[in-house]
Scaffold this motif. Structure first.
Motif, PDB file in Angstrom:
ATOM      1  N   GLY A 129      11.491 -62.582  74.373  1.00 56.69           N
ATOM      2  CA  GLY A 129      12.788 -62.862  73.762  1.00 56.69           C
ATOM      3  C   GLY A 129      13.975 -62.498  74.621  1.00 56.69           C
ATOM      4  N   PRO A 130      13.986 -62.862  75.901  1.00 53.90           N
ATOM      5  CA  PRO A 130      15.129 -62.502  76.748  1.00 53.90           C
ATOM      6  C   PRO A 130      16.388 -63.241  76.327  1.00 53.90           C
ATOM      7  N   GLN A 131      17.525 -62.638  76.584  1.00 57.16           N
ATOM      8  CA  GLN A 131      18.791 -63.330  76.369  1.00 57.16           C
ATOM      9  C   GLN A 131      19.120 -64.237  77.543  1.00 57.16           C
ATOM     10  N   VAL A 132      18.699 -63.819  78.743  1.00 56.35           N
ATOM     11  CA  VAL A 132      19.030 -64.535  79.971  1.00 56.35           C
ATOM     12  C   VAL A 132      17.757 -64.776  80.779  1.00 56.35           C
ATOM     13  N   ILE A 133      17.605 -66.002  81.264  1.00 54.26           N
ATOM     14  CA  ILE A 133      16.500 -66.355  82.156  1.00 54.26           C
ATOM     15  C   ILE A 133      17.093 -66.827  83.478  1.00 54.26           C
ATOM     16  N   VAL A 134      16.623 -66.262  84.572  1.00 54.65           N
ATOM     17  CA  VAL A 134      17.044 -66.707  85.895  1.00 54.65           C
ATOM     18  C   VAL A 134      15.877 -67.460  86.524  1.00 54.65           C
ATOM     19  N   ALA A 135      16.107 -68.734  86.816  1.00 57.66           N
ATOM     20  CA  ALA A 135      15.096 -69.557  87.481  1.00 57.66           C
ATOM     21  C   ALA A 135      15.240 -69.398  88.981  1.00 57.66           C
ATOM     22  N   LEU A 136      14.180 -68.929  89.625  1.00 53.16           N
ATOM     23  CA  LEU A 136      14.179 -68.715  91.070  1.00 53.16           C
ATOM     24  C   LEU A 136      13.557 -69.939  91.738  1.00 53.16           C
ATOM     25  N   GLY A 137      14.393 -70.859  92.179  1.00 53.50           N
ATOM     26  CA  GLY A 137      13.911 -72.042  92.863  1.00 53.50           C
ATOM     27  C   GLY A 137      13.853 -73.272  91.978  1.00 53.50           C
ATOM     28  N   ALA A 138      13.694 -74.423  92.623  1.00 46.91           N
ATOM     29  CA  ALA A 138      13.763 -75.706  91.928  1.00 46.91           C
ATOM     30  C   ALA A 138      12.603 -75.917  90.966  1.00 46.91           C
ATOM     31  N   THR A 139      11.403 -75.458  91.326  1.00 48.48           N
ATOM     32  CA  THR A 139      10.254 -75.644  90.439  1.00 48.48           C
ATOM     33  C   THR A 139      10.437 -74.863  89.150  1.00 48.48           C
ATOM     34  N   ALA A 140      10.865 -73.612  89.257  1.00 50.87           N
ATOM     35  CA  ALA A 140      11.119 -72.810  88.063  1.00 50.87           C
ATOM     36  C   ALA A 140      12.242 -73.416  87.233  1.00 50.87           C
ATOM     37  N   ALA A 141      13.285 -73.909  87.894  1.00 52.88           N
ATOM     38  CA  ALA A 141      14.397 -74.534  87.179  1.00 52.88           C
ATOM     39  C   ALA A 141      13.925 -75.752  86.403  1.00 52.88           C
ATOM     40  N   HIS A 142      13.049 -76.548  87.002  1.00 53.61           N
ATOM     41  CA  HIS A 142      12.500 -77.725  86.323  1.00 53.61           C
ATOM     42  C   HIS A 142      11.762 -77.308  85.059  1.00 53.61           C
ATOM     43  N   SER A 143      10.961 -76.250  85.158  1.00 58.22           N
ATOM     44  CA  SER A 143      10.205 -75.787  84.003  1.00 58.22           C
ATOM     45  C   SER A 143      11.119 -75.244  82.907  1.00 58.22           C
ATOM     46  N   ILE A 144      12.128 -74.488  83.293  1.00 58.45           N
ATOM     47  CA  ILE A 144      13.024 -73.864  82.313  1.00 58.45           C
ATOM     48  C   ILE A 144      13.973 -74.879  81.686  1.00 58.45           C
ATOM     49  N   LEU A 145      14.536 -75.749  82.498  1.00 60.93           N
ATOM     50  CA  LEU A 145      15.558 -76.682  82.008  1.00 60.93           C
ATOM     51  C   LEU A 145      14.974 -78.006  81.532  1.00 60.93           C
ATOM     52  N   ALA A 162      17.430 -73.028  74.095  1.00 62.50           N
ATOM     53  CA  ALA A 162      17.180 -72.891  72.659  1.00 62.50           C
ATOM     54  C   ALA A 162      17.342 -71.442  72.216  1.00 62.50           C
ATOM     55  N   GLU A 163      17.597 -71.259  70.949  1.00 62.21           N
ATOM     56  CA  GLU A 163      17.670 -69.940  70.310  1.00 62.21           C
ATOM     57  C   GLU A 163      18.741 -69.055  70.923  1.00 62.21           C
ATOM     58  N   GLY A 164      19.811 -69.660  71.437  1.00 56.03           N
ATOM     59  CA  GLY A 164      20.937 -68.890  71.938  1.00 56.03           C
ATOM     60  C   GLY A 164      20.755 -68.290  73.312  1.00 56.03           C
ATOM     61  N   ARG A 165      19.654 -68.583  73.969  1.00 57.03           N
ATOM     62  CA  ARG A 165      19.442 -68.064  75.323  1.00 57.03           C
ATOM     63  C   ARG A 165      20.229 -68.879  76.333  1.00 57.03           C
ATOM     64  N   VAL A 166      20.446 -68.271  77.499  1.00 55.67           N
ATOM     65  CA  VAL A 166      21.095 -68.994  78.590  1.00 55.67           C
ATOM     66  C   VAL A 166      20.254 -68.835  79.842  1.00 55.67           C
ATOM     67  N   ALA A 167      20.455 -69.759  80.775  1.00 58.56           N
ATOM     68  CA  ALA A 167      19.727 -69.712  82.046  1.00 58.56           C
ATOM     69  C   ALA A 167      20.697 -69.851  83.202  1.00 58.56           C
ATOM     70  N   PHE A 168      20.356 -69.192  84.289  1.00 56.32           N
ATOM     71  CA  PHE A 168      21.034 -69.366  85.560  1.00 56.32           C
ATOM     72  C   PHE A 168      19.992 -69.808  86.576  1.00 56.32           C
ATOM     73  N   VAL A 169      20.426 -70.553  87.577  1.00 57.20           N
ATOM     74  CA  VAL A 169      19.520 -71.066  88.600  1.00 57.20           C
ATOM     75  C   VAL A 169      19.952 -70.535  89.961  1.00 57.20           C
ATOM     76  N   THR A 170      19.006 -70.085  90.739  1.00 57.70           N
ATOM     77  CA  THR A 170      19.287 -69.632  92.102  1.00 57.70           C
ATOM     78  C   THR A 170      18.107 -70.006  92.997  1.00 57.70           C
ATOM     79  N   ILE A 171      18.159 -69.607  94.243  1.00 59.16           N
ATOM     80  CA  ILE A 171      17.066 -69.891  95.166  1.00 59.16           C
ATOM     81  C   ILE A 171      15.864 -69.002  94.868  1.00 59.16           C
TER      82      ILE A 171
END
Length: 208
Positions: A129-145, A162-171
């Motif tokens: 149940g994290p509030q924030v997810i950081v996607a490390l790289g394009a593959t992770a970003a594809h899965s998360i977003l 969903a459920e009020g969470r947010v994501a950031f994308v980085t390398i």
């Protein structure tokens, strides 16, 4: 009951790790040493998602313990984030590779493998149940977003989930290992720390 039918019954990270270890949803398990589960507090506010385990992770059964993991640890420290407070995992749980002599070289997971493994990542997100997810790289970003993105175009943006969470994308930190020029690597590393710091500030101002 098969794995697909039992996923909805998983309620803890221990149960999840057991299910992941038995996973045969895609062929990657055949050549990997083991599934590599996520690691961190079950109630972490911040979750980091990489692409897949590397050679070191596959052998040790823990995420981000190889060269890329050492860069991640340093960047987290500079961003004033304690790794012990963060849940760290991967979009794909088995190491995909090809043999080059005696070396096992990383191969990027394909879309089908990513989709087959998404059930485990989605379950992790529901349990932690994290509030924030950081996607490390394009593959992770594809899965998360749920779509392909260009990191340079989206890395400073906040993405609603969903459920009020947010994501950031980085390398992915392994990207830094592949950069031949020291000046470029240092510049990209500073941006990486800035991305992690951005996620930390969001956590601090939106803590539950």
């Amino acid at each position: 009951m098969g794995i697909e039918g039992s996923v909805g019954m998983i309620r803890t990270l221990t149960e999840l790790r057991t299910a992941e270890a038995r996973c045969t949803r895609c062929p990657l398990y055949r050549h990997a040493t083991q599934a590599v589960p996520g690691e961190g507090p079950e109630s972490a506010i911040l979750m980091l998602v990489g692409e897949q385990p590397g050679d070191s992770e596959d052998l040790r059964g823990k995420p981000f313990v190889g060269p890329a993991g050492r860069i991640l640890d340093q960047a987290l420290e500079e961003a004033r984030i304690a790794r012990s407070d963060v849940y760290v995992t991967n979009a794909v749980k088995h190491f995909k590779h090809e043999m080059r002599g005696k070396r096992r070289l990383h191969k990027r997971p394909n879309t089908g493998e990513l989709l087959q493994c998404k059930v485990w990542l989605d379950t992790e997100v529901q349990i932690v149940g994290p509030q924030v997810i950081v996607a490390l790289g394009a593959t992770a970003a594809h899965s998360i977003l749920g779509r392909s993105v260009t990191i340079s175009r989206v890395r400073t943006q906040m993405h609603q989930l969903a459920e009020g969470r947010v994501a950031f994308v980085t390398i992915h930190p392994s990207f830094l290992l592949r950069m031949p020029e020291e000046a470029d690597r240092q510049r990209e590393y500073r941006e990486f720390v800035a991305d992690l710091s951005r996620a930390r500030r969001y956590c601090e101002t939106h803590s539950r």
